[in-house]
Design a protein around this motif. Sequence first.
Motif, PDB file in Angstrom:
ATOM      1  N   ASP A 113       0.668  -1.334   0.007  1.00  9.23           N
ATOM      2  CA  ASP A 113      -0.023  -0.115   0.127  1.00  9.23           C
ATOM      3  C   ASP A 113       0.949   1.078   0.134  1.00  9.23           C
ATOM      4  N   GLU A 114       2.125   1.164   0.399  1.00 11.97           N
ATOM      5  CA  GLU A 114       3.040   2.337   0.406  1.00 11.97           C
ATOM      6  C   GLU A 114       3.854   2.241  -0.566  1.00 11.97           C
ATOM      7  N   GLY A 115       3.666   1.374  -1.697  1.00  8.03           N
ATOM      8  CA  GLY A 115       4.654   1.166  -2.660  1.00  8.03           C
ATOM      9  C   GLY A 115       5.879   0.110  -2.014  1.00  8.03           C
ATOM     10  N   VAL A 116       6.808  -0.202  -3.053  1.00 11.99           N
ATOM     11  CA  VAL A 116       8.037  -1.275  -2.653  1.00 11.99           C
ATOM     12  C   VAL A 116       8.864  -0.751  -3.506  1.00 11.99           C
ATOM     13  N   GLU A 117      10.157  -0.571  -2.846  1.00 12.57           N
ATOM     14  CA  GLU A 117      11.428  -0.403  -3.890  1.00 12.57           C
ATOM     15  C   GLU A 117      11.678  -1.438  -4.869  1.00 12.57           C
ATOM     16  N   GLY A 118      12.039  -1.152  -5.889  1.00 12.23           N
ATOM     17  CA  GLY A 118      12.448  -2.064  -6.787  1.00 12.23           C
ATOM     18  C   GLY A 118      13.696  -2.876  -6.482  1.00 12.23           C
ATOM     19  N   LEU A 119      14.469  -2.495  -6.009  1.00 12.28           N
ATOM     20  CA  LEU A 119      15.682  -3.396  -5.433  1.00 12.28           C
ATOM     21  C   LEU A 119      15.305  -4.487  -4.418  1.00 12.28           C
ATOM     22  N   HIS A 120      14.096  -3.740  -3.531  1.00 11.77           N
ATOM     23  CA  HIS A 120      13.685  -4.747  -2.492  1.00 11.77           C
ATOM     24  C   HIS A 120      12.985  -5.910  -3.112  1.00 11.77           C
ATOM     25  N   LEU A 121      12.195  -5.352  -4.026  1.00 13.27           N
ATOM     26  CA  LEU A 121      11.197  -6.536  -4.565  1.00 13.27           C
ATOM     27  C   LEU A 121      12.239  -7.415  -5.219  1.00 13.27           C
ATOM     28  N   ALA A 122      12.974  -7.113  -6.060  1.00 13.72           N
ATOM     29  CA  ALA A 122      13.922  -7.835  -7.011  1.00 13.72           C
ATOM     30  C   ALA A 122      14.690  -8.988  -5.978  1.00 13.72           C
ATOM     31  N   GLN A 123      15.172  -8.146  -5.008  1.00 17.06           N
ATOM     32  CA  GLN A 123      15.871  -9.332  -3.941  1.00 17.06           C
ATOM     33  C   GLN A 123      15.255 -10.279  -3.262  1.00 17.06           C
TER      34      GLN A 123
END
Length: 394
Positions: free
Chosen positions: A139-149
């Motif tokens: 709901d607050e968005g997700v950092e691209g790097l965090h999602l990829a990791q």
Amino acid sequence: MAQKNLIIYGAHWCPDSQRVKHWLGEHDVNYVWKNVDDSQAIVDEMLSKTDNTNLIPTLDIDGTILVNPSDDELAAALHEPEEAEINYHDVITIGAGPTALATAIYTTREDIDTVLLEKGVVGGLAATTDLIENYPGFDEGVEGLHLAQNLQKQAERFGALIELAEVSSIKDEGQYKKIITSNGTYGARAVLIATGSDYKRLNVPGETEFYGRGVHFCATCDGAFYRDKRLVVVGGGNSAAQEGMFLTKFASHIDMLVRGDHLKASEVLIKKIESSDKITVHFNTTTDEILGEEGKFVTGVRATDKQSGESRVIATDGVFVFVGLNPNTAFLADSGVKLDEHGFVETDRTLQTNISGIFCAGDVRAGATQQIASAVGEGATAALMIREYLEEIG
């Protein structure tokens, strides 16, 4: 070496059947697969060759019967060298972005041997995106790097292997596909093309000359170099709006150059752009040339107002370009895989290309929606289609 007529009687659930198939794949040996679970007729056929010995895997090699042979016995029967000639796996994905990682999560959970070949950054362009605001569940968005990791950790937890290698070509050899890479030759029974896209260039004077010295395509990577500096952002879509907002963390001011008369971003992003006191949007404006001192850094951008025809120089310390994406398909030039007029890979509804056993999913596929959420969904679908394909060919 001439291929021999080889029939395998086995079952998908049998570890020794899988071991024998893996050995044959490593040595590029074609075979006919007969699943004993498919019919009693297949079982009876096997028993007729084994004097009613009911063990699998049973191999019929030009009339010579081997029951659950060891690797050494296979090598002796097929006169193959002991050392594997190619790096063989059941499934190889070309690329290790969200699509391929999602595929690997599904295939490896079902014990399908899967390797991901990546030439650059695991996670693809998603890993270089500052904040993904439209990925479901955050709901607050997700950092691209965090999602990829997290995707990488999940895939590796189930057994996926990620190897650094740049693929130069794919060869369809029927039962096996050969992948030629900077790290040697790989073989697989099924291949997933998930190479995604790369940033499209403006192709204007100065863009190449000042690349890395004032011209950039990744705000997350390079934005911090421009703290309290003036920037130009080129583009009017979601990427330009998202990355432009990210750059306001560093830049003192941003001039946003948009060819059209409006932004093509989501309403949420448009409102953020409009409410930012650091961004000035210039509609109907072309980017004609990137200016700078020879051998040094960018000093400005020559732009033209399409309505008035007025050309002027906008002073800046850096230029970030977000004008779209190009598919990463150059390595498919001689593969026989069909591409559309824009270079994207064409597939059927099962995500299979025109070559049996070669699948494609994600942003590099013709008709893809260019969204991370849909790329992950396609990766899961591709895994299920690949599983069905492997079960069919044995």
